[in-house]
Write a protein that holds these residues in place. Sequence first.
Motif, PDB file in Angstrom:
ATOM      1  N   LEU A 125       0.849  -1.198   0.000  1.00 15.68           N
ATOM      2  CA  LEU A 125       0.000   0.000   0.000  1.00 15.68           C
ATOM      3  C   LEU A 125       0.881   1.243   0.000  1.00 15.68           C
ATOM      4  CD1 LEU A 125      -2.657   1.587   0.299  1.00 15.68           C
ATOM      5  CD2 LEU A 125      -2.462   1.239   2.774  1.00 15.68           C
ATOM      6  N   THR A 126       1.865   1.295   0.873  1.00 13.04           N
ATOM      7  CA  THR A 126       2.735   2.468   0.928  1.00 13.04           C
ATOM      8  C   THR A 126       3.506   2.637  -0.375  1.00 13.04           C
ATOM      9  OG1 THR A 126       4.463   1.179   2.048  1.00 13.04           O
ATOM     10  CG2 THR A 126       2.952   2.428   3.446  1.00 13.04           C
ATOM     11  N   ASP A 127       3.826   1.527  -1.033  1.00 13.73           N
ATOM     12  CA  ASP A 127       4.515   1.594  -2.332  1.00 13.73           C
ATOM     13  C   ASP A 127       3.625   2.219  -3.408  1.00 13.73           C
ATOM     14  OD1 ASP A 127       6.668   0.349  -1.136  1.00 13.73           O
ATOM     15  OD2 ASP A 127       6.209  -1.639  -1.960  1.00 13.73           O
ATOM     16  N   ARG A 128       2.310   2.084  -3.255  1.00 15.34           N
ATOM     17  CA  ARG A 128       1.372   2.610  -4.256  1.00 15.34           C
ATOM     18  C   ARG A 128       1.137   4.104  -4.123  1.00 15.34           C
ATOM     19  NH1 ARG A 128      -4.043  -0.829  -4.332  1.00 15.34           N
ATOM     20  NH2 ARG A 128      -4.389   0.442  -6.178  1.00 15.34           N
ATOM     21  N   ILE A 129       1.472   4.682  -2.988  1.00 17.12           N
ATOM     22  CA  ILE A 129       1.203   6.102  -2.754  1.00 17.12           C
ATOM     23  C   ILE A 129       2.259   6.951  -3.451  1.00 17.12           C
ATOM     24  CG2 ILE A 129       0.785   7.898  -1.028  1.00 17.12           C
ATOM     25  CD1 ILE A 129      -1.180   5.518  -0.872  1.00 17.12           C
ATOM     26  N   ASP A 130       1.827   7.705  -4.455  1.00  7.82           N
ATOM     27  CA  ASP A 130       2.726   8.633  -5.161  1.00  7.82           C
ATOM     28  C   ASP A 130       1.999   9.964  -5.327  1.00  7.82           C
ATOM     29  OD1 ASP A 130       0.924   8.310  -7.265  1.00  7.82           O
ATOM     30  OD2 ASP A 130       2.202   6.887  -8.346  1.00  7.82           O
ATOM     31  N   GLU A 131       2.539  10.853  -6.133  1.00  8.23           N
ATOM     32  CA  GLU A 131       1.945  12.185  -6.281  1.00  8.23           C
ATOM     33  C   GLU A 131       0.571  12.160  -6.941  1.00  8.23           C
ATOM     34  OE1 GLU A 131       4.368  11.240  -9.877  1.00  8.23           O
ATOM     35  OE2 GLU A 131       4.813  11.229  -7.742  1.00  8.23           O
ATOM     36  N   ASN A 132       0.208  11.057  -7.581  1.00  2.00           N
ATOM     37  CA  ASN A 132      -1.102  10.947  -8.229  1.00  2.00           C
ATOM     38  C   ASN A 132      -2.221  10.593  -7.251  1.00  2.00           C
ATOM     39  OD1 ASN A 132      -0.014  11.411 -10.853  1.00  2.00           O
ATOM     40  ND2 ASN A 132       0.740   9.310 -10.849  1.00  2.00           N
ATOM     41  N   ILE A 133      -1.858  10.029  -6.104  1.00  2.00           N
ATOM     42  CA  ILE A 133      -2.866   9.623  -5.114  1.00  2.00           C
ATOM     43  C   ILE A 133      -3.210  10.814  -4.232  1.00  2.00           C
ATOM     44  CG2 ILE A 133      -3.444   8.030  -3.242  1.00  2.00           C
ATOM     45  CD1 ILE A 133      -3.060   6.647  -5.957  1.00  2.00           C
ATOM     46  N   LYS A 134      -4.480  11.200  -4.242  1.00  2.00           N
ATOM     47  CA  LYS A 134      -4.946  12.354  -3.465  1.00  2.00           C
ATOM     48  C   LYS A 134      -5.585  11.953  -2.138  1.00  2.00           C
ATOM     49  CE  LYS A 134      -3.919  15.091  -6.899  1.00  2.00           C
ATOM     50  NZ  LYS A 134      -2.537  14.851  -7.190  1.00  2.00           N
ATOM     51  N   GLU A 135      -6.221  10.759  -2.113  1.00  2.00           N
ATOM     52  CA  GLU A 135      -6.929  10.346  -0.900  1.00  2.00           C
ATOM     53  C   GLU A 135      -6.823   8.842  -0.701  1.00  2.00           C
ATOM     54  OE1 GLU A 135     -11.400  10.635   1.134  1.00  2.00           O
ATOM     55  OE2 GLU A 135     -11.133  11.135  -0.992  1.00  2.00           O
ATOM     56  N   VAL A 136      -6.629   8.446   0.559  1.00  2.00           N
ATOM     57  CA  VAL A 136      -6.706   7.047   0.965  1.00  2.00           C
ATOM     58  C   VAL A 136      -7.860   6.949   1.954  1.00  2.00           C
ATOM     59  CG1 VAL A 136      -5.570   5.133   2.156  1.00  2.00           C
ATOM     60  CG2 VAL A 136      -4.244   6.589   0.613  1.00  2.00           C
ATOM     61  N   ILE A 137      -8.866   6.140   1.608  1.00  2.00           N
ATOM     62  CA  ILE A 137     -10.045   5.953   2.462  1.00  2.00           C
ATOM     63  C   ILE A 137      -9.854   4.656   3.236  1.00  2.00           C
ATOM     64  CG2 ILE A 137     -12.549   5.667   2.541  1.00  2.00           C
ATOM     65  CD1 ILE A 137     -12.560   6.917  -0.349  1.00  2.00           C
ATOM     66  N   ILE A 138      -9.809   4.744   4.546  1.00  2.00           N
ATOM     67  CA  ILE A 138      -9.666   3.537   5.361  1.00  2.00           C
ATOM     68  C   ILE A 138     -11.066   3.028   5.685  1.00  2.00           C
ATOM     69  CG2 ILE A 138      -8.768   2.549   7.497  1.00  2.00           C
ATOM     70  CD1 ILE A 138      -6.615   4.757   7.429  1.00  2.00           C
ATOM     71  N   ALA A 139     -11.376   1.836   5.188  1.00  2.00           N
ATOM     72  CA  ALA A 139     -12.723   1.285   5.324  1.00  2.00           C
ATOM     73  C   ALA A 139     -12.702  -0.028   6.096  1.00  2.00           C
ATOM     74  CB  ALA A 139     -13.344   1.098   3.939  1.00  2.00           C
ATOM     75  N   THR A 140     -11.982  -0.039   7.223  1.00  2.00           N
ATOM     76  CA  THR A 140     -11.987  -1.219   8.077  1.00  2.00           C
ATOM     77  C   THR A 140     -13.189  -1.148   9.014  1.00  2.00           C
ATOM     78  OG1 THR A 140     -10.491  -0.103   9.619  1.00  2.00           O
ATOM     79  CG2 THR A 140      -9.485  -1.572   7.990  1.00  2.00           C
ATOM     80  N   SER A 141     -13.584  -2.278   9.558  1.00  2.00           N
ATOM     81  CA  SER A 141     -14.778  -2.338  10.402  1.00  2.00           C
ATOM     82  C   SER A 141     -14.578  -1.582  11.718  1.00  2.00           C
ATOM     83  CB  SER A 141     -15.117  -3.805  10.697  1.00  2.00           C
ATOM     84  OG  SER A 141     -14.022  -4.416  11.361  1.00  2.00           O
ATOM     85  N   PRO A 142     -15.666  -1.126  12.331  1.00  2.00           N
ATOM     86  CA  PRO A 142     -15.561  -0.375  13.591  1.00  2.00           C
ATOM     87  C   PRO A 142     -15.416  -1.296  14.810  1.00  2.00           C
ATOM     88  CG  PRO A 142     -17.831  -0.434  12.907  1.00  2.00           C
ATOM     89  CD  PRO A 142     -17.039  -1.139  11.825  1.00  2.00           C
ATOM     90  N   THR A 143     -14.587  -2.306  14.691  1.00  2.00           N
ATOM     91  CA  THR A 143     -14.281  -3.214  15.800  1.00  2.00           C
ATOM     92  C   THR A 143     -12.942  -2.797  16.390  1.00  2.00           C
ATOM     93  OG1 THR A 143     -13.104  -4.723  14.331  1.00  2.00           O
ATOM     94  CG2 THR A 143     -15.471  -5.130  14.652  1.00  2.00           C
ATOM     95  N   LEU A 144     -12.545  -3.427  17.475  1.00  2.00           N
ATOM     96  CA  LEU A 144     -11.262  -3.116  18.085  1.00  2.00           C
ATOM     97  C   LEU A 144     -10.124  -3.343  17.085  1.00  2.00           C
ATOM     98  CD1 LEU A 144      -9.774  -2.258  20.663  1.00  2.00           C
ATOM     99  CD2 LEU A 144      -9.681  -4.663  21.312  1.00  2.00           C
ATOM    100  N   ASP A 145     -10.145  -4.475  16.385  1.00  2.00           N
ATOM    101  CA  ASP A 145      -9.103  -4.782  15.392  1.00  2.00           C
ATOM    102  C   ASP A 145      -9.153  -3.815  14.217  1.00  2.00           C
ATOM    103  OD1 ASP A 145      -8.374  -6.892  17.010  1.00  2.00           O
ATOM    104  OD2 ASP A 145      -9.347  -8.433  15.772  1.00  2.00           O
ATOM    105  N   GLY A 146     -10.364  -3.469  13.775  1.00  2.00           N
ATOM    106  CA  GLY A 146     -10.514  -2.518  12.672  1.00  2.00           C
ATOM    107  C   GLY A 146     -10.001  -1.140  13.039  1.00  2.00           C
ATOM    108  N   GLU A 147     -10.296  -0.713  14.261  1.00  2.00           N
ATOM    109  CA  GLU A 147      -9.821   0.599  14.726  1.00  2.00           C
ATOM    110  C   GLU A 147      -8.302   0.606  14.883  1.00  2.00           C
ATOM    111  OE1 GLU A 147     -11.549   3.460  15.144  1.00  2.00           O
ATOM    112  OE2 GLU A 147     -13.337   2.457  14.413  1.00  2.00           O
ATOM    113  N   MET A 148      -7.756  -0.488  15.435  1.00  2.00           N
ATOM    114  CA  MET A 148      -6.309  -0.582  15.614  1.00  2.00           C
ATOM    115  C   MET A 148      -5.606  -0.522  14.255  1.00  2.00           C
ATOM    116  SD  MET A 148      -4.007  -3.576  17.466  1.00  2.00           S
ATOM    117  CE  MET A 148      -5.322  -3.913  18.598  1.00  2.00           C
TER     118      MET A 148
END
Length: 198
Positions: A125-148
């Motif tokens: 994921l970090t390798d994919r982030i370059d000047e063309n990427i404007k937004e990263v949406i984190i869509a993990t579940s609202p559980t303890l593991d998802g929040e962590m």
Amino acid sequence: MYPLKFEELIASLEKLPGVGNKTAQRYAFSLLEKSHEEIDAMLEGIAGIKEIKRCRICGFLSDEDTCLLCRDDTRDNSTIMVVANSQDVVAIEKTQSYKGRYHVLNGLISSSKGIYPDELNISSLTDRIDENIKEVIIATSPTLDGEMTALYLNKILKDKNVLVTRLAHGLPMGASLDYADDLTLIKAMDNRRKIENE
């Protein structure tokens, strides 16, 4: 009590999530009613799982090196939505409301289960982030593991010069306040927004 092969079938079916012994027995008896042709077709479908790959770009399921979504040149290349698993991609796609790219972690960080960041699809994921990427949406579940996991991703992306957002959580449509749990109500309060006049 049952023949050995039948017992082995029940034991195999019990390995599926949410399938206990009684359900496994029902499935096994149901399979006995199938024709040899139907059983052969099912076995062929199961054997085909061995040929399913993970997309080398996003981690979604694919039968080639890259998945259909990554090969789709009509999608918005400036946005990446990060999800825990391939089922989440399918759920989002069903809404037909998101046209960006995806990144599948193939799990969530969970210290209780012994799952740590280096075991997930995070470094790509970090390798994919370059000047063309404007937004990263984190869509993990609202559980303890998802929040962590969301907190960890936010931390490693903070120096990437990209907007990091999180899907809002709160009350589902049609829900009654008295049935909502405390965490849901807290999230609903945190994510409240102004009512716009028309």
